[in-house]
Design a protein around this motif. Structure first.
Motif, PDB file in Angstrom:
ATOM      1  N   HIS A   1       0.833  -1.210   0.000  1.00  0.00           N
ATOM      2  CA  HIS A   1       0.000   0.000   0.000  1.00  0.00           C
ATOM      3  C   HIS A   1       0.866   1.257   0.000  1.00  0.00           C
ATOM      4  CE1 HIS A   1      -3.040   2.932   0.972  1.00  0.00           C
ATOM      5  NE2 HIS A   1      -2.471   3.197   2.126  1.00  0.00           N
ATOM      6  N   LEU A   2       1.899   1.290   0.848  1.00  0.00           N
ATOM      7  CA  LEU A   2       2.766   2.462   0.913  1.00  0.00           C
ATOM      8  C   LEU A   2       3.472   2.714  -0.417  1.00  0.00           C
ATOM      9  CD1 LEU A   2       4.409   1.996   4.431  1.00  0.00           C
ATOM     10  CD2 LEU A   2       2.682   3.679   3.787  1.00  0.00           C
ATOM     11  N   LEU A   3       3.851   1.627  -1.108  1.00  0.00           N
ATOM     12  CA  LEU A   3       4.546   1.751  -2.383  1.00  0.00           C
ATOM     13  C   LEU A   3       3.593   1.902  -3.560  1.00  0.00           C
ATOM     14  CD1 LEU A   3       7.387  -0.878  -1.842  1.00  0.00           C
ATOM     15  CD2 LEU A   3       7.631   1.592  -1.921  1.00  0.00           C
ATOM     16  N   GLN A   4       2.290   1.898  -3.268  1.00  0.00           N
ATOM     17  CA  GLN A   4       1.247   2.136  -4.270  1.00  0.00           C
ATOM     18  C   GLN A   4       1.297   1.149  -5.437  1.00  0.00           C
ATOM     19  OE1 GLN A   4       1.084   6.672  -4.785  1.00  0.00           O
ATOM     20  NE2 GLN A   4      -0.814   5.965  -3.883  1.00  0.00           N
ATOM     21  N   ILE A   5       1.412  -0.120  -5.118  1.00  0.00           N
ATOM     22  CA  ILE A   5       1.323  -1.164  -6.139  1.00  0.00           C
ATOM     23  C   ILE A   5      -0.124  -1.251  -6.609  1.00  0.00           C
ATOM     24  CG2 ILE A   5       1.627  -3.618  -6.598  1.00  0.00           C
ATOM     25  CD1 ILE A   5       3.878  -3.652  -4.583  1.00  0.00           C
ATOM     26  N   GLN A   6      -0.309  -1.279  -7.924  1.00  0.00           N
ATOM     27  CA  GLN A   6      -1.642  -1.158  -8.498  1.00  0.00           C
ATOM     28  C   GLN A   6      -2.582  -2.308  -8.143  1.00  0.00           C
ATOM     29  OE1 GLN A   6       0.216  -0.241 -12.601  1.00  0.00           O
ATOM     30  NE2 GLN A   6      -1.855   0.508 -12.789  1.00  0.00           N
ATOM     31  N   HIS A   7      -2.108  -3.532  -8.292  1.00  0.00           N
ATOM     32  CA  HIS A   7      -2.977  -4.704  -8.144  1.00  0.00           C
ATOM     33  C   HIS A   7      -2.458  -5.623  -7.036  1.00  0.00           C
ATOM     34  CE1 HIS A   7      -4.589  -3.436 -12.020  1.00  0.00           C
ATOM     35  NE2 HIS A   7      -3.369  -3.504 -12.518  1.00  0.00           N
ATOM     36  N   VAL A   8      -3.364  -6.126  -6.202  1.00  0.00           N
ATOM     37  CA  VAL A   8      -3.023  -7.070  -5.142  1.00  0.00           C
ATOM     38  C   VAL A   8      -3.789  -8.369  -5.380  1.00  0.00           C
ATOM     39  CG1 VAL A   8      -3.055  -7.541  -2.666  1.00  0.00           C
ATOM     40  CG2 VAL A   8      -2.604  -5.218  -3.486  1.00  0.00           C
ATOM     41  N   VAL A   9      -3.045  -9.441  -5.676  1.00  0.00           N
ATOM     42  CA  VAL A   9      -3.639 -10.759  -5.865  1.00  0.00           C
ATOM     43  C   VAL A   9      -3.411 -11.553  -4.577  1.00  0.00           C
ATOM     44  CG1 VAL A   9      -3.595 -12.893  -7.205  1.00  0.00           C
ATOM     45  CG2 VAL A   9      -3.197 -10.694  -8.349  1.00  0.00           C
ATOM     46  N   VAL A  10      -4.483 -11.976  -3.931  1.00  0.00           N
ATOM     47  CA  VAL A  10      -4.386 -12.739  -2.693  1.00  0.00           C
ATOM     48  C   VAL A  10      -4.498 -14.219  -3.043  1.00  0.00           C
ATOM     49  CG1 VAL A  10      -5.331 -13.110  -0.389  1.00  0.00           C
ATOM     50  CG2 VAL A  10      -5.440 -10.843  -1.442  1.00  0.00           C
ATOM     51  N   ALA A  11      -3.359 -14.920  -3.036  1.00  0.00           N
ATOM     52  CA  ALA A  11      -3.316 -16.335  -3.404  1.00  0.00           C
ATOM     53  C   ALA A  11      -3.394 -17.176  -2.135  1.00  0.00           C
ATOM     54  CB  ALA A  11      -2.036 -16.647  -4.179  1.00  0.00           C
ATOM     55  N   VAL A  12      -4.544 -17.760  -1.887  1.00  0.00           N
ATOM     56  CA  VAL A  12      -4.727 -18.641  -0.731  1.00  0.00           C
ATOM     57  C   VAL A  12      -4.163 -20.000  -1.114  1.00  0.00           C
ATOM     58  CG1 VAL A  12      -6.361 -19.586   0.930  1.00  0.00           C
ATOM     59  CG2 VAL A  12      -6.763 -17.324  -0.071  1.00  0.00           C
ATOM     60  N   ASN A  13      -2.958 -20.281  -0.631  1.00  0.00           N
ATOM     61  CA  ASN A  13      -2.170 -21.424  -1.101  1.00  0.00           C
ATOM     62  C   ASN A  13      -2.321 -22.651  -0.193  1.00  0.00           C
ATOM     63  OD1 ASN A  13      -0.337 -22.763  -2.781  1.00  0.00           O
ATOM     64  ND2 ASN A  13       1.430 -22.078  -1.600  1.00  0.00           N
ATOM     65  N   LYS A  14      -1.881 -23.789  -0.721  1.00  0.00           N
ATOM     66  CA  LYS A  14      -1.910 -25.090  -0.029  1.00  0.00           C
ATOM     67  C   LYS A  14      -3.333 -25.515   0.306  1.00  0.00           C
ATOM     68  CE  LYS A  14       2.715 -24.227   1.872  1.00  0.00           C
ATOM     69  NZ  LYS A  14       3.615 -24.337   3.025  1.00  0.00           N
ATOM     70  N   MET A  15      -4.253 -25.255  -0.622  1.00  0.00           N
ATOM     71  CA  MET A  15      -5.641 -25.661  -0.429  1.00  0.00           C
ATOM     72  C   MET A  15      -5.771 -27.179  -0.320  1.00  0.00           C
ATOM     73  SD  MET A  15      -7.706 -23.072  -0.140  1.00  0.00           S
ATOM     74  CE  MET A  15      -9.263 -23.916  -0.388  1.00  0.00           C
ATOM     75  N   ASP A  16      -4.781 -27.908  -0.827  1.00  0.00           N
ATOM     76  CA  ASP A  16      -4.814 -29.373  -0.710  1.00  0.00           C
ATOM     77  C   ASP A  16      -4.722 -29.832   0.744  1.00  0.00           C
ATOM     78  OD1 ASP A  16      -2.225 -28.145  -1.221  1.00  0.00           O
ATOM     79  OD2 ASP A  16      -1.375 -30.150  -0.929  1.00  0.00           O
ATOM     80  N   LEU A  17      -4.143 -29.002   1.617  1.00  0.00           N
ATOM     81  CA  LEU A  17      -3.998 -29.380   3.025  1.00  0.00           C
ATOM     82  C   LEU A  17      -5.307 -29.294   3.800  1.00  0.00           C
ATOM     83  CD1 LEU A  17      -0.580 -27.694   3.941  1.00  0.00           C
ATOM     84  CD2 LEU A  17      -1.023 -30.023   3.139  1.00  0.00           C
ATOM     85  N   VAL A  18      -6.306 -28.612   3.237  1.00  0.00           N
ATOM     86  CA  VAL A  18      -7.620 -28.520   3.889  1.00  0.00           C
ATOM     87  C   VAL A  18      -8.691 -29.141   2.992  1.00  0.00           C
ATOM     88  CG1 VAL A  18      -7.034 -26.507   5.285  1.00  0.00           C
ATOM     89  CG2 VAL A  18      -7.958 -26.170   2.987  1.00  0.00           C
ATOM     90  N   ASP A  19      -8.255 -30.074   2.130  1.00  0.00           N
ATOM     91  CA  ASP A  19      -9.168 -30.796   1.229  1.00  0.00           C
ATOM     92  C   ASP A  19      -9.992 -29.836   0.361  1.00  0.00           C
ATOM     93  OD1 ASP A  19      -8.350 -33.327   2.152  1.00  0.00           O
ATOM     94  OD2 ASP A  19      -9.728 -33.184   3.861  1.00  0.00           O
ATOM     95  N   TYR A  20      -9.380 -28.726  -0.019  1.00  0.00           N
ATOM     96  CA  TYR A  20      -9.998 -27.760  -0.937  1.00  0.00           C
ATOM     97  C   TYR A  20     -11.335 -27.246  -0.398  1.00  0.00           C
ATOM     98  CZ  TYR A  20      -6.443 -29.812  -3.968  1.00  0.00           C
ATOM     99  OH  TYR A  20      -5.256 -30.270  -4.485  1.00  0.00           O
ATOM    100  N   ASP A  21     -11.380 -27.016   0.890  1.00  0.00           N
ATOM    101  CA  ASP A  21     -12.607 -26.601   1.578  1.00  0.00           C
ATOM    102  C   ASP A  21     -12.929 -25.137   1.260  1.00  0.00           C
ATOM    103  OD1 ASP A  21     -14.604 -25.862   3.389  1.00  0.00           O
ATOM    104  OD2 ASP A  21     -13.845 -27.190   4.959  1.00  0.00           O
ATOM    105  N   GLN A  22     -14.071 -24.898   0.645  1.00  0.00           N
ATOM    106  CA  GLN A  22     -14.460 -23.537   0.268  1.00  0.00           C
ATOM    107  C   GLN A  22     -14.714 -22.667   1.494  1.00  0.00           C
ATOM    108  OE1 GLN A  22     -17.942 -23.260  -2.216  1.00  0.00           O
ATOM    109  NE2 GLN A  22     -17.835 -21.018  -2.375  1.00  0.00           N
ATOM    110  N   THR A  23     -15.235 -23.257   2.568  1.00  0.00           N
ATOM    111  CA  THR A  23     -15.543 -22.487   3.772  1.00  0.00           C
ATOM    112  C   THR A  23     -14.280 -21.870   4.375  1.00  0.00           C
ATOM    113  OG1 THR A  23     -17.409 -23.949   4.260  1.00  0.00           O
ATOM    114  CG2 THR A  23     -16.602 -22.555   6.051  1.00  0.00           C
ATOM    115  N   VAL A  24     -13.200 -22.656   4.411  1.00  0.00           N
ATOM    116  CA  VAL A  24     -11.917 -22.140   4.920  1.00  0.00           C
ATOM    117  C   VAL A  24     -11.434 -20.984   4.046  1.00  0.00           C
ATOM    118  CG1 VAL A  24      -9.497 -22.704   5.333  1.00  0.00           C
ATOM    119  CG2 VAL A  24     -11.276 -24.359   5.936  1.00  0.00           C
ATOM    120  N   TYR A  25     -11.522 -21.167   2.751  1.00  0.00           N
ATOM    121  CA  TYR A  25     -11.100 -20.121   1.804  1.00  0.00           C
ATOM    122  C   TYR A  25     -11.915 -18.845   2.016  1.00  0.00           C
ATOM    123  CZ  TYR A  25     -10.863 -17.654  -2.698  1.00  0.00           C
ATOM    124  OH  TYR A  25     -10.745 -16.697  -3.678  1.00  0.00           O
ATOM    125  N   ASP A  26     -13.222 -18.969   2.120  1.00  0.00           N
ATOM    126  CA  ASP A  26     -14.095 -17.795   2.256  1.00  0.00           C
ATOM    127  C   ASP A  26     -13.790 -17.031   3.544  1.00  0.00           C
ATOM    128  OD1 ASP A  26     -15.352 -18.288  -0.145  1.00  0.00           O
ATOM    129  OD2 ASP A  26     -17.056 -19.348   0.741  1.00  0.00           O
TER     130      ASP A  26
END
Length: 445
Positions: free
Chosen positions: A160-185
């Motif tokens: 934010h301080l460096l004013q980067i235009q786009h922020v992609v939030v990559a929720v990684n290692k979804m295989d460790l929670v059996d690809y649970d959508q509730t955890v992701y949300d």
């Protein structure tokens, strides 16, 4: 390969339209072991951006952390011996690759708090940032609470301080929670709340597994509930129009070039890189700090004379008038001139293991100008977790604060919010010559 060389090799078209869907510079950031290096390795591997000899070297690496013939993709960017031994990223590793739609420069930045300064370096020229969040490390309370890691918040704050235009939030290692959508949300909801506190606007979440390759380059049936693009498709779609072309003209002088002072027809050119805006023959320019005006006589490159030039180009500017101009001076738009500052208000990221000593003198390096400086006051220290500001007497490694700095000679500067190139600076220890801080000038402070 450093970012400047990679960008020169990839981006030979200076037309503004080429920046819209041409080169994208992005970084990966997050906490330790969130999978940043593995994600980049997966991007390069699945997009056919790895050479055969690189694959062979990775398969034979002695510090490989995978079993059997499985390739440890993190070794592609963790090139230092110390990185491979410890399984962490220390330095900023730059890699580049291309798809049919776009060219990319990637900066793999460290997750360890000790190396946050390297993350600041990689982020300073980025158009986008991928904030990786390891689902196995996020604390999910039974009461619905979600506790994000401190480094996730720190790197988001720096973005934010460096004013980067786009922020992609990559929720990684979804295989460790059996690809649970509730955890992701739940994780995405918590991050969006924090992003709103920061003021981040363009936040794009995506679930994936870098190790398994799910949703990185190809979509995964295991994430069938996710209806958005894959990571590579998202990166290909991001707009990176170069705003610097529309900004007021800024040209810090790097070198005064003269052919032969004994000739009657003497040559005096001012060499440098256009940091913002554009310039044409006949334009009236303001010279700072002197305040004199001059007319552009010619614009030269290795390929000959140009009628005009724009941000990003390195040129030699000839003026009609003979003026006292030297390295560190700035040629600027006469209508929209930078501000002359003797006291600089800025957000400062402290990068040194030695704490800030307000009694000491530092060198302030701003564009091509270097002046003696002293931190006159620490106005407020930023708490990364709460985003609250409070008083402080000193700064230690990785602290972020609003400060006031007195400089011996005035600098011609802009607010970082307006022009990144002329709103940024570094502080250098006058004894050790080490870079101790990076700053963003705030004129509205």
């Amino acid at each position: 390969m450093n970012a400047a060389v990679a960008e020169k090799n990839l981006n030979t078209n200076s037309d503004a339209n080429a920046h819209e869907r041409g080169l994208l510079r992005f970084i990966t950031a997050g906490s330790v072991d969130d999978g940043k290096s593995t994600l980049i390795g997966r991007l390069l591997f699945d997009s056919k951006g790895i050479f055969a000899d690189q694959l062979d070297a990775m398969s034979r690496a002695k510090h490989k952390r995978t079993v059997g013939d499985t390739i440890d993709l993190s070794l592609l960017t963790d090139g230092l011996e110390a990185e491979r031994e410890q399984g962490i990223t220390i330095d900023v590793a730059y890699r580049y690759f291309a798809t049919p739609k776009r060219k990319f420069i990637i900066a793999d930045t460290p997750g360890h708090e000790q190396y946050t300064r390297n993350m600041v370096t990689g982020a300073s020229t980025a158009d986008a940032v991928i904030i990786l969040i390891d689902v196995s490390k996020v604390k999910l309370g039974d009461d619905g609470s979600v506790e994000l890691l401190t480094q996730t918040k720190r790197h988001s704050t720096i973005a934010h301080l460096l004013q980067i235009q786009h922020v992609v939030v990559a929720v990684n290692k979804m295989d460790l929670v059996d690809y649970d959508q509730t955890v992701y949300d739940r994780i995405v909801g918590a991050y969006r709340e924090f992003a709103a506190q920061l003021g981040l606007k363009d936040v794009r979440p995506i679930p994936l597994s870098a190790l398994a390759g799910d949703n990185v380059v190809t979509a995964s049936d295991k994430l069938s509930w996710y209806k958005g693009p894959t990571l590579i498709a998202l990166l290909e779609s991001l707009s990176v129009y170069e705003d610097a072309h529309a900004e007021p003209f800024r040209f810090p002088v790097q070198l005064v070039a003269r052919h032969n002072g004994h000739e009657a027809n003497d040559f005096r050119g001012y060499m440098g890189r256009i940091e913002a805006g554009k310039v044409s023959k006949g334009d009236k320019l303001l010279v700072q700090p002197s305040g004199q005006t001059a007319t552009v006589k010619d614009i030269l490159t290795l390929d000959g004379s140009l009628a005009s030039a724009s941000a990003g180009q390195s040129v030699t500017i000839l003026l009609d008038e003979y003026l006292d101009i030297s390295r560190g001076d700035m040629l600027a738009s006469a209508e929209q001139a930078p501000t002359q500052l003797k006291t600089v208000s800025a957000d400062l990221c402290w990068l040194s293991e030695d704490a800030l000593d307000p009694r000491r003198k530092y060198w302030l390096k701003h564009t091509t100008k270097q002046v003696a400086a002293r931190v006159a006051k620490i106005d407020t220290l930023l708490d990364i977790n709460t985003q609250q500001r409070h008083p402080a007497e000193s700064l230690k490694l990785n602290d972020i604060a609003r400060v006031s700095i007195n400089v011996q000679q005035a600098i011609a500067a802009d607010s970082y919010d307006a022009i990144r190139a002329t709103g940024a600076f570094i502080l250098i220890d006058e004894v050790t010559h080490q870079t101790v801080a990076a700053g963003m000038i705030r004129l509205d402070a």
